[in-house]
Design an enzyme around this catalytic site. Structure first.
Site, PDB file in Angstrom:
ATOM      1  N   ASP A  48       0.885  -1.277  -0.039  1.00  0.00           N
ATOM      2  CA  ASP A  48      -0.236   0.087   0.066  1.00  0.00           C
ATOM      3  C   ASP A  48       0.862   1.140  -0.088  1.00  0.00           C
ATOM      4  O   ASP A  48       0.756   2.234  -0.649  1.00  0.00           O
ATOM      5  CB  ASP A  48      -0.998   0.097   1.218  1.00  0.00           C
ATOM      6  CG  ASP A  48      -1.616  -1.146   1.590  1.00  0.00           C
ATOM      7  OD1 ASP A  48      -2.992  -0.866   1.477  1.00  0.00           O
ATOM      8  OD2 ASP A  48      -1.334  -2.205   1.703  1.00  0.00           O
ATOM      9  N   GLU A  71      -4.931   7.864   0.571  1.00  0.00           N
ATOM     10  CA  GLU A  71      -5.439   6.932   1.717  1.00  0.00           C
ATOM     11  C   GLU A  71      -4.450   7.009   3.049  1.00  0.00           C
ATOM     12  O   GLU A  71      -4.647   7.181   4.226  1.00  0.00           O
ATOM     13  CB  GLU A  71      -5.877   5.724   1.502  1.00  0.00           C
ATOM     14  CG  GLU A  71      -6.301   4.906   2.715  1.00  0.00           C
ATOM     15  CD  GLU A  71      -6.850   3.522   2.606  1.00  0.00           C
ATOM     16  OE1 GLU A  71      -6.637   2.980   1.462  1.00  0.00           O
ATOM     17  OE2 GLU A  71      -6.971   2.819   3.650  1.00  0.00           O
ATOM     18  N   ASP A 127      -6.504   5.565  -3.872  1.00  0.00           N
ATOM     19  CA  ASP A 127      -6.454   4.500  -3.092  1.00  0.00           C
ATOM     20  C   ASP A 127      -5.701   3.646  -3.361  1.00  0.00           C
ATOM     21  O   ASP A 127      -5.672   2.911  -4.502  1.00  0.00           O
ATOM     22  CB  ASP A 127      -7.654   3.797  -2.920  1.00  0.00           C
ATOM     23  CG  ASP A 127      -7.867   3.012  -1.692  1.00  0.00           C
ATOM     24  OD1 ASP A 127      -6.861   2.405  -1.308  1.00  0.00           O
ATOM     25  OD2 ASP A 127      -9.103   2.674  -1.439  1.00  0.00           O
ATOM     26  N   ILE A 129      -3.911   0.637  -2.536  1.00  0.00           N
ATOM     27  CA  ILE A 129      -4.707  -0.947  -2.723  1.00  0.00           C
ATOM     28  C   ILE A 129      -6.034  -0.476  -1.933  1.00  0.00           C
ATOM     29  O   ILE A 129      -6.011  -0.207  -0.763  1.00  0.00           O
ATOM     30  CB  ILE A 129      -3.777  -1.915  -1.843  1.00  0.00           C
ATOM     31  CG1 ILE A 129      -2.578  -1.975  -2.479  1.00  0.00           C
ATOM     32  CG2 ILE A 129      -4.661  -3.238  -1.918  1.00  0.00           C
ATOM     33  CD1 ILE A 129      -1.627  -3.275  -1.946  1.00  0.00           C
ATOM     34  N   ASP A 130      -7.051  -0.659  -2.666  1.00  0.00           N
ATOM     35  CA  ASP A 130      -8.206  -0.695  -2.401  1.00  0.00           C
ATOM     36  C   ASP A 130      -8.675  -2.205  -2.128  1.00  0.00           C
ATOM     37  O   ASP A 130      -8.382  -3.088  -2.941  1.00  0.00           O
ATOM     38  CB  ASP A 130      -9.531  -0.202  -3.044  1.00  0.00           C
ATOM     39  CG  ASP A 130     -10.760  -0.100  -2.647  1.00  0.00           C
ATOM     40  OD1 ASP A 130     -10.862   0.153  -1.482  1.00  0.00           O
ATOM     41  OD2 ASP A 130     -11.897  -0.493  -3.383  1.00  0.00           O
ATOM     42  N   THR A 132      -7.400  -3.995   1.088  1.00  0.00           N
ATOM     43  CA  THR A 132      -6.383  -4.551   1.481  1.00  0.00           C
ATOM     44  C   THR A 132      -6.552  -5.891   2.224  1.00  0.00           C
ATOM     45  O   THR A 132      -5.738  -6.702   1.983  1.00  0.00           O
ATOM     46  CB  THR A 132      -5.584  -3.584   2.445  1.00  0.00           C
ATOM     47  OG1 THR A 132      -5.614  -2.293   1.867  1.00  0.00           O
ATOM     48  CG2 THR A 132      -4.468  -3.941   3.256  1.00  0.00           C
ATOM     49  N   ASP A 282     -12.453   5.473  -1.994  1.00  0.00           N
ATOM     50  CA  ASP A 282     -12.927   4.235  -1.850  1.00  0.00           C
ATOM     51  C   ASP A 282     -14.072   4.118  -3.213  1.00  0.00           C
ATOM     52  O   ASP A 282     -14.628   2.996  -3.568  1.00  0.00           O
ATOM     53  CB  ASP A 282     -13.605   3.808  -0.781  1.00  0.00           C
ATOM     54  CG  ASP A 282     -12.668   3.229   0.252  1.00  0.00           C
ATOM     55  OD1 ASP A 282     -11.678   2.447  -0.275  1.00  0.00           O
ATOM     56  OD2 ASP A 282     -12.803   3.385   1.512  1.00  0.00           O
TER      57      ASP A 282
HETATM   58  N1  LIG Z   1     -16.916  -0.166   8.522  1.00  0.00           N
HETATM   59  C1  LIG Z   1     -16.722   0.149   7.448  1.00  0.00           C
HETATM   60  N2  LIG Z   1     -17.767   0.332   6.595  1.00  0.00           N
HETATM   61  C2  LIG Z   1     -17.465   0.480   5.306  1.00  0.00           C
HETATM   62  N3  LIG Z   1     -16.331   0.663   4.543  1.00  0.00           N
HETATM   63  C3  LIG Z   1     -15.319   0.354   5.526  1.00  0.00           C
HETATM   64  C4  LIG Z   1     -15.411   0.080   6.701  1.00  0.00           C
HETATM   65  N4  LIG Z   1     -14.192  -0.133   7.526  1.00  0.00           N
HETATM   66  C5  LIG Z   1     -13.169   0.253   6.325  1.00  0.00           C
HETATM   67  N5  LIG Z   1     -14.027   0.456   5.228  1.00  0.00           N
HETATM   68  C6  LIG Z   1     -13.497   0.719   3.942  1.00  0.00           C
HETATM   69  O1  LIG Z   1     -13.679  -0.568   2.979  1.00  0.00           O
HETATM   70  C7  LIG Z   1     -12.876  -0.343   2.076  1.00  0.00           C
HETATM   71  C8  LIG Z   1     -12.594  -1.797   1.296  1.00  0.00           C
HETATM   72  O2  LIG Z   1     -14.233  -2.058   0.845  1.00  0.00           O
HETATM   73  P1  LIG Z   1     -14.463  -3.294  -0.028  1.00  0.00           P
HETATM   74  O3  LIG Z   1     -15.520  -2.975  -0.723  1.00  0.00           O
HETATM   75  O4  LIG Z   1     -13.238  -4.088  -0.547  1.00  0.00           O
HETATM   76  O5  LIG Z   1     -15.025  -4.431   1.239  1.00  0.00           O
HETATM   77  S1  LIG Z   1     -15.094  -5.683   1.197  1.00  0.00           S
HETATM   78  O6  LIG Z   1     -13.994  -6.225   1.702  1.00  0.00           O
HETATM   79  O7  LIG Z   1     -15.630  -6.346  -0.120  1.00  0.00           O
HETATM   80  O8  LIG Z   1     -16.056  -6.054   2.106  1.00  0.00           O
HETATM   81  C9  LIG Z   1     -11.502  -0.307   2.740  1.00  0.00           C
HETATM   82  O9  LIG Z   1     -10.477   0.316   1.715  1.00  0.00           O
HETATM   83  P2  LIG Z   1      -9.154  -0.171   1.985  1.00  0.00           P
HETATM   84  O10 LIG Z   1      -8.477   0.541   3.266  1.00  0.00           O
HETATM   85  O11 LIG Z   1      -8.528   0.626   0.890  1.00  0.00           O
HETATM   86  O12 LIG Z   1      -8.968  -1.719   1.771  1.00  0.00           O
HETATM   87  C10 LIG Z   1     -12.083   0.807   3.791  1.00  0.00           C
HETATM   88  O13 LIG Z   1     -11.759   2.169   3.470  1.00  0.00           O
HETATM   89 MG   LIG Z   2     -10.171   1.642  -0.011  1.00  0.00          MG
HETATM   90 MG   LIG Z   3      -6.660   1.209   0.653  1.00  0.00          MG
HETATM   91 MG   LIG Z   4      -7.183   0.714   3.964  1.00  0.00          MG
END
Ligand SMILES: Nc1ncnc2c1ncn2[C@@H]1O[C@H](COP(=O)(O)OS(=O)(=O)O)[C@@H](OP(=O)(O)O)[C@H]1O
Ligand SMILES: [Mg+2]
Ligand SMILES: [Mg+2]
Ligand SMILES: [Mg+2]
Length: 344
Positions: A48, A71, A127, A129-130, A132, A282
């Protein structure tokens, strides 16, 4: 129609491709100490940080005036405590950069992402890495970069190194390792359509959302983590709409990519907590991609996602993305479910 962003598109594509290379080097090879847990209890890895450093370095080289809402921050890479992490991130970044960074330039590059965003002027949102958690599981993740001008997303580029290149067929689960080529890049420019290509060839194909008209034939693409989007509410919406097909569960903005190319018809992000506020990085690139592929993206109240408010989507709740033929019916079902006082 607005002027094209040819130079920005070219640089954004190159930056995202290089960041994808960083991620691919690390994917499935992370060892102890290369992942840390941030204050909000979410994970971040050396990849990331490195992907953010690489993208920001490209942007600074080509558009030195441009600000970035990213991010990650370099805080955990500072000083003696951050030494091991910093050295690893530096070597990963320099493996793909033309001009190697010094340690201090690495930290500066990462922290170029500290801009607060807002309604005026132009800035990028990144982002690195979205998904992660998906990256750590060996599933789906995406490198997501978008350009915002006066609060509107104008350009979105999304690299999905582990996404199957072919459409996901009726029974396919993207996380279940179907055979075949992997790696997709998605590009959308406001008013100019949505496109996909592989990570290794620059031949682009225009993409469109599905043409499903009857919600009973629709398929969800939804979050893996129930903490990010309520699975129980999504299932109630599915029942209301008469959906019978299994959902595709997948991490990251790859979900928007799957809606944009018609693998699935509906992406819902239904608030799982009353206090969580979505971040602009995101959703910016993914939402533009679906809109430019002919879909509609709103929040659960039917409002346009408002990217003008800073780092957060604090004027919105959740996300409802679907093809334009069924979006209003899906939104009606979402509102019916969320307004039902009897749901647990
Ligand atoms: N509580 C809560 N509610 C909603 N979203 C949140 C929450 N916590 C974290 N995040 C954010 O979710 C990002 C990842 O989303 P995803 O669509 O990949 O989620 S999932 O893994 O498919 O469930 C993730 O992005 P990354 O940190 O870049 O992976 C977060 O920004
Ligand atoms: Mg993300
Ligand atoms: Mg990310
Ligand atoms: Mg993250």
């Amino acid at each position: 129609m607005s002027a094209t962003l040819a130079a920005e598109r070219r640089v954004a594509v190159e930056a995202v491709l290089q960041a994808c290379r960083v991620c691919q080097k690390v994917f499935n090879h992370l060892v102890a100490g290369e992942t840390i847990i941030k204050d909000d209890r979410s994970p971040v890895t050396v990849a990331d940080y490195s992907a953010q450093a690489v993208v920001n370095t490209y942007l600074a080289e080509h558009f030195p005036q441009d600000l970035v809402v990213g991010e990650e921050s370099a805080r955990d890479l500072q000083g003696e405590v951050g030494r091991a992490l910093r050295e690893k991130v530096l070597s990963l970044s320099n493996a793909v950069l033309r001009v190697p960074l010094t340690e201090s330039k690495l930290l500066t590059a990462i922290d170029r992402g500290s801009y607060g965003g807002g309604p005026r002027g132009r800035h990028w949102t990144l982002d690195p890495i979205d998904g992660t958690k998906g990256f750590l599981r060996g599933d789906q993740f995406a490198v997501c970069l978008a350009l915002i001008e006066d609060g509107e997303v104008r350009l979105g580029v999304m690299g999905c190194p582990n996404l199957p290149a072919a459409h996901l067929g009726q029974a396919a689960q993207a996380t279940a390792s179907p055979p075949g080529e992997r790696g997709c890049l998605f590009i959308a420019e406001k008013g100019h359509g949505a496109f996909t290509r592989s990570l290794v060839s620059d031949v682009e194909t225009r993409i469109h959302v599905s043409d499903t008209r009857d919600c009973r034939d629709a398929r969800f693409c939804e979050s893996v983590e129930a903490a990010h989007s309520s699975h129980s509410d999504a299932s109630r919406v599915g029942q209301d709409l008469g959906i019978t097909q299994d959902s595709i569960r997948m991490d990251s903005q790859c979900k928007y990519g799957c809606i944009a190319r018609g693998d699935a018809d509906i992406y819902l992000r239904l608030p799982a907590s009353a206090t969580y506020v979505e971040k602009i990085w995101d959703h910016a690139s993914g939402a533009l991609l679906v809109e430019e592929a002919g879909g509609i993206v709103t929040d659960v109240d039917g409002k346009h996602l408002d990217f003008s408010r800073g780092r957060f989507l604090d004027a919105n709740r959740g996300v409802v993305a679907a093809n334009a033929r069924i979006h209003s019916e899906v939104l009606r079902a979402v509102q019916k479910v969320l307004q039902n006082p009897e749901r647990a």
